[in-house]
Motif scaffolding. Structure first.
Motif, PDB file in Angstrom:
ATOM      1  N   GLU A 286     -50.965  33.442 -25.061  1.00 39.37           N
ATOM      2  CA  GLU A 286     -49.558  33.853 -25.011  1.00 39.37           C
ATOM      3  C   GLU A 286     -49.095  34.448 -26.338  1.00 39.37           C
ATOM      4  OE1 GLU A 286     -47.767  30.205 -23.969  1.00 39.37           O
ATOM      5  OE2 GLU A 286     -48.390  30.300 -21.878  1.00 39.37           O
ATOM      6  N   SER A 287     -49.523  33.881 -27.454  1.00 34.37           N
ATOM      7  CA  SER A 287     -49.104  34.405 -28.753  1.00 34.37           C
ATOM      8  C   SER A 287     -49.734  35.774 -29.013  1.00 34.37           C
ATOM      9  CB  SER A 287     -49.465  33.435 -29.870  1.00 34.37           C
ATOM     10  OG  SER A 287     -50.859  33.294 -29.987  1.00 34.37           O
ATOM     11  N   ILE A 288     -50.969  35.957 -28.595  1.00 42.81           N
ATOM     12  CA  ILE A 288     -51.623  37.264 -28.744  1.00 42.81           C
ATOM     13  C   ILE A 288     -50.928  38.294 -27.874  1.00 42.81           C
ATOM     14  CG2 ILE A 288     -53.764  38.538 -28.370  1.00 42.81           C
ATOM     15  CD1 ILE A 288     -55.266  35.990 -29.136  1.00 42.81           C
ATOM     16  N   SER A 289     -50.596  37.932 -26.651  1.00 39.83           N
ATOM     17  CA  SER A 289     -49.903  38.837 -25.739  1.00 39.83           C
ATOM     18  C   SER A 289     -48.533  39.214 -26.290  1.00 39.83           C
ATOM     19  CB  SER A 289     -49.760  38.176 -24.373  1.00 39.83           C
ATOM     20  OG  SER A 289     -48.993  38.976 -23.515  1.00 39.83           O
ATOM     21  N   SER A 290     -47.820  38.253 -26.825  1.00 43.36           N
ATOM     22  CA  SER A 290     -46.507  38.519 -27.417  1.00 43.36           C
ATOM     23  C   SER A 290     -46.627  39.462 -28.611  1.00 43.36           C
ATOM     24  CB  SER A 290     -45.865  37.204 -27.850  1.00 43.36           C
ATOM     25  OG  SER A 290     -44.676  37.449 -28.551  1.00 43.36           O
ATOM     26  N   PHE A 291     -47.625  39.233 -29.455  1.00 43.56           N
ATOM     27  CA  PHE A 291     -47.841  40.099 -30.604  1.00 43.56           C
ATOM     28  C   PHE A 291     -48.147  41.529 -30.180  1.00 43.56           C
ATOM     29  CE2 PHE A 291     -50.878  42.004 -33.607  1.00 43.56           C
ATOM     30  CZ  PHE A 291     -50.043  42.109 -34.710  1.00 43.56           C
ATOM     31  N   LEU A 292     -48.983  41.698 -29.172  1.00 42.64           N
ATOM     32  CA  LEU A 292     -49.336  43.035 -28.701  1.00 42.64           C
ATOM     33  C   LEU A 292     -48.131  43.755 -28.095  1.00 42.64           C
ATOM     34  CD1 LEU A 292     -52.875  42.433 -27.181  1.00 42.64           C
ATOM     35  CD2 LEU A 292     -52.290  43.561 -29.326  1.00 42.64           C
ATOM     36  N   LYS A 293     -47.272  43.018 -27.399  1.00 42.07           N
ATOM     37  CA  LYS A 293     -46.055  43.617 -26.847  1.00 42.07           C
ATOM     38  C   LYS A 293     -45.122  44.074 -27.959  1.00 42.07           C
ATOM     39  CE  LYS A 293     -46.016  41.244 -22.415  1.00 42.07           C
ATOM     40  NZ  LYS A 293     -45.327  40.281 -21.547  1.00 42.07           N
ATOM     41  N   GLN A 294     -45.015  43.289 -29.021  1.00 41.91           N
ATOM     42  CA  GLN A 294     -44.183  43.680 -30.164  1.00 41.91           C
ATOM     43  C   GLN A 294     -44.747  44.922 -30.849  1.00 41.91           C
ATOM     44  OE1 GLN A 294     -43.918  40.269 -32.688  1.00 41.91           O
ATOM     45  NE2 GLN A 294     -42.609  39.121 -31.267  1.00 41.91           N
ATOM     46  N   CYS A 295     -46.060  44.978 -30.978  1.00 45.06           N
ATOM     47  CA  CYS A 295     -46.700  46.162 -31.583  1.00 45.06           C
ATOM     48  C   CYS A 295     -46.441  47.398 -30.729  1.00 45.06           C
ATOM     49  CB  CYS A 295     -48.196  45.940 -31.726  1.00 45.06           C
ATOM     50  SG  CYS A 295     -48.638  44.733 -32.979  1.00 45.06           S
ATOM     51  N   GLU A 296     -46.550  47.262 -29.431  1.00 49.74           N
ATOM     52  CA  GLU A 296     -46.316  48.389 -28.523  1.00 49.74           C
ATOM     53  C   GLU A 296     -44.875  48.878 -28.636  1.00 49.74           C
ATOM     54  OE1 GLU A 296     -46.500  49.396 -23.733  1.00 49.74           O
ATOM     55  OE2 GLU A 296     -46.949  47.371 -24.447  1.00 49.74           O
ATOM     56  N   ARG A 297     -43.919  47.957 -28.739  1.00 53.62           N
ATOM     57  CA  ARG A 297     -42.512  48.328 -28.858  1.00 53.62           C
ATOM     58  C   ARG A 297     -42.255  49.083 -30.163  1.00 53.62           C
ATOM     59  NH1 ARG A 297     -37.913  45.736 -31.003  1.00 53.62           N
ATOM     60  NH2 ARG A 297     -39.211  43.988 -31.596  1.00 53.62           N
ATOM     61  N   VAL A 298     -42.859  48.636 -31.252  1.00 58.82           N
ATOM     62  CA  VAL A 298     -42.689  49.313 -32.534  1.00 58.82           C
ATOM     63  C   VAL A 298     -43.267  50.728 -32.473  1.00 58.82           C
ATOM     64  CG1 VAL A 298     -43.466  49.316 -34.945  1.00 58.82           C
ATOM     65  CG2 VAL A 298     -42.572  47.228 -33.926  1.00 58.82           C
ATOM     66  N   LEU A 299     -44.428  50.873 -31.856  1.00 57.84           N
ATOM     67  CA  LEU A 299     -45.055  52.195 -31.765  1.00 57.84           C
ATOM     68  C   LEU A 299     -44.255  53.146 -30.874  1.00 57.84           C
ATOM     69  CD1 LEU A 299     -48.823  51.238 -31.588  1.00 57.84           C
ATOM     70  CD2 LEU A 299     -47.582  52.271 -33.490  1.00 57.84           C
TER      71      LEU A 299
END
Length: 61
Positions: free
Chosen positions: A6-19
Motif C-alpha cells: 500500500e505504501s509503494i502504491s501510494s508513493f507511485l500515485k503521488q509520483c504520477e500526479r507530480v509528473l
C-alpha cells in the motif's frame, strides 16, 4: 520502517500526479530562473569575500 504494498502504491500515485502537473519551462521562464540563480551566486560570493577581507583585517592587524 515498514514498507508494504500500500505504501509503494501510494508513493507511485503521488509520483504520477507530480509528473502530470509539471511542465517544461518556456525560454522566458528559463532565462528568468537563470538570472536569479546567477545573481544569488554573485551575492553570496561578494558576502563571502567581504567576510574574508574583514576577518583578515581584524585578526592580522
Amino acid at each position: 520502517m515498514n514498507i508494504n504494498k500500500e505504501s509503494i502504491s501510494s508513493f507511485l500515485k503521488q509520483c504520477e500526479r507530480v509528473l502530470r502537473v509539471s511542465k517544461k519551462p518556456d525560454m522566458d521562464e528559463y532565462k528568468t530562473v537563470a538570472k536569479v540563480t546567477g545573481l544569488g551566486i554573485i551575492i553570496i560570493g561578494v558576502i563571502g569575500f567581504i567576510v574574508s577581507i574583514l576577518s583578515q583585517v581584524i585578526f592580522y592587524s
